[in-house]
Structure formats: structure tokens, C-alpha cells
Design a protein around this motif. Sequence first.
Motif, mmCIF file in Angstrom:
data_model
loop_
_atom_site.group_PDB
_atom_site.id
_atom_site.type_symbol
_atom_site.label_atom_id
_atom_site.label_comp_id
_atom_site.label_asym_id
_atom_site.label_seq_id
_atom_site.Cartn_x
_atom_site.Cartn_y
_atom_site.Cartn_z
ATOM 1 N N SER A 1 -2.013 9.455 -0.059
ATOM 2 C CA SER A 1 -1.585 8.922 1.233
ATOM 3 C C SER A 1 -1.814 7.413 1.316
ATOM 4 C CB SER A 1 -2.336 9.612 2.370
ATOM 5 O OG SER A 1 -3.686 9.200 2.387
ATOM 6 N N GLU A 2 -1.004 6.775 2.141
ATOM 7 C CA GLU A 2 -1.159 5.346 2.386
ATOM 8 C C GLU A 2 -2.520 5.077 3.040
ATOM 9 O OE1 GLU A 2 1.172 1.788 4.798
ATOM 10 O OE2 GLU A 2 2.073 3.771 4.664
ATOM 11 N N GLN A 3 -2.961 6.015 3.882
ATOM 12 C CA GLN A 3 -4.263 5.891 4.538
ATOM 13 C C GLN A 3 -5.388 5.862 3.499
ATOM 14 O OE1 GLN A 3 -4.986 5.712 8.014
ATOM 15 N NE2 GLN A 3 -6.969 5.133 7.202
ATOM 16 N N LEU A 4 -5.294 6.711 2.482
ATOM 17 C CA LEU A 4 -6.319 6.730 1.433
ATOM 18 C C LEU A 4 -6.345 5.409 0.680
ATOM 19 C CD1 LEU A 4 -8.534 8.115 -0.178
ATOM 20 C CD2 LEU A 4 -6.763 9.176 -1.587
ATOM 21 N N LYS B 1 0.840 -1.205 0.000
ATOM 22 C CA LYS B 1 0.000 0.000 0.000
ATOM 23 C C LYS B 1 0.870 1.248 0.000
ATOM 24 C CE LYS B 1 -3.765 -2.240 2.443
ATOM 25 N NZ LYS B 1 -4.537 -2.322 3.673
ATOM 26 N N ARG B 2 1.952 1.206 0.750
ATOM 27 C CA ARG B 2 2.862 2.362 0.826
ATOM 28 C C ARG B 2 3.487 2.644 -0.536
ATOM 29 N NH1 ARG B 2 6.738 2.360 5.718
ATOM 30 N NH2 ARG B 2 4.764 2.989 6.616
ATOM 31 N N GLY C 1 -5.529 2.494 1.818
ATOM 32 C CA GLY C 1 -6.167 1.529 2.711
ATOM 33 C C GLY C 1 -7.671 1.714 2.791
ATOM 34 N N ASP C 2 -8.103 2.969 2.863
ATOM 35 C CA ASP C 2 -9.539 3.256 2.932
ATOM 36 C C ASP C 2 -10.258 2.880 1.631
ATOM 37 O OD1 ASP C 2 -9.290 4.151 5.520
ATOM 38 O OD2 ASP C 2 -9.437 6.284 5.011
ATOM 39 N N ARG D 1 -14.054 2.133 2.670
ATOM 40 C CA ARG D 1 -14.471 3.216 3.567
ATOM 41 C C ARG D 1 -14.535 4.565 2.855
ATOM 42 N NH1 ARG D 1 -11.063 0.191 7.158
ATOM 43 N NH2 ARG D 1 -9.291 1.452 6.511
ATOM 44 N N ARG D 2 -13.752 4.704 1.775
ATOM 45 C CA ARG D 2 -13.744 5.958 1.022
ATOM 46 C C ARG D 2 -13.837 5.667 -0.455
ATOM 47 N NH1 ARG D 2 -9.251 9.838 3.103
ATOM 48 N NH2 ARG D 2 -10.095 11.121 1.432
#
Length: 111
Positions: free
Chosen positions: A42-45, A32-33, A47-48, A53-54
Motif C-alpha cells: 500500500s501507498e500508506q505502508l 510513493k504511489r 509512507g509509514d 512509523r513502521r
Amino acid sequence: MTPHNKRRPRGAPFHHAPEAVTYAREKAGLTKRALAGMCDISEQLVGDIEAGRRNATPATLQKLAAALNCPVVVLEAKRVTAPRQRSEEQTLNSAAGGTCSDTPPAGLPAA
């Protein structure tokens, strides 16, 4: 006053298929990174998006597809279409227990 960020209403369909993004990333051998770095998100995006989730915007889907070396259509959500109306001939044939064809379907013996 109108909010600047438009939010996707709860239950609204995603632009992408979360499992398709995960599958394509894993097939490409990326973390993901690494994918996030290639797409400048972002890595968070990432993942989401993969977790559902997004929503991935069309622009983000383009970046993901380019980084994963796959067509955008692979990552897009499949549209659910309404069932087609049956023609009058199909309705009459199914009511009579017959089909339009005289030949049996593959794998079935002829009557």
C-alpha cells in the motif's frame, strides 16, 4: 493466548533506514504511489516506512530494493557496533603522547 502479529517493541531498531528509502525512491524518480504499485504494497505502508512509523520486513526490503534497482544493503539500517577495545600498545602510546608511526599524518609538517 499468543497474539498472531508480533509487534516491534517501542524503541527497537528498524530493519531499514527510513531516509535511505526516501532518497533511493526520489533518485529513481518514483512517487510513493508508483513504488507501492511496483512492490504490491500500500501507498500508506511506503509512507509509514519512509517516515519511520513502521518497520519494513526483510521481504518488503527485497521488493523495495528490486523496484528501486539498488542493493538491499543500501536500504538496510546500519548496525551500531560497540567501540573496539584499545590494545595495550595504543593505550601506552596515547598516554605517552606519541603514536606508533614516526611519520606525521598527511598535511602536517614533520617535527
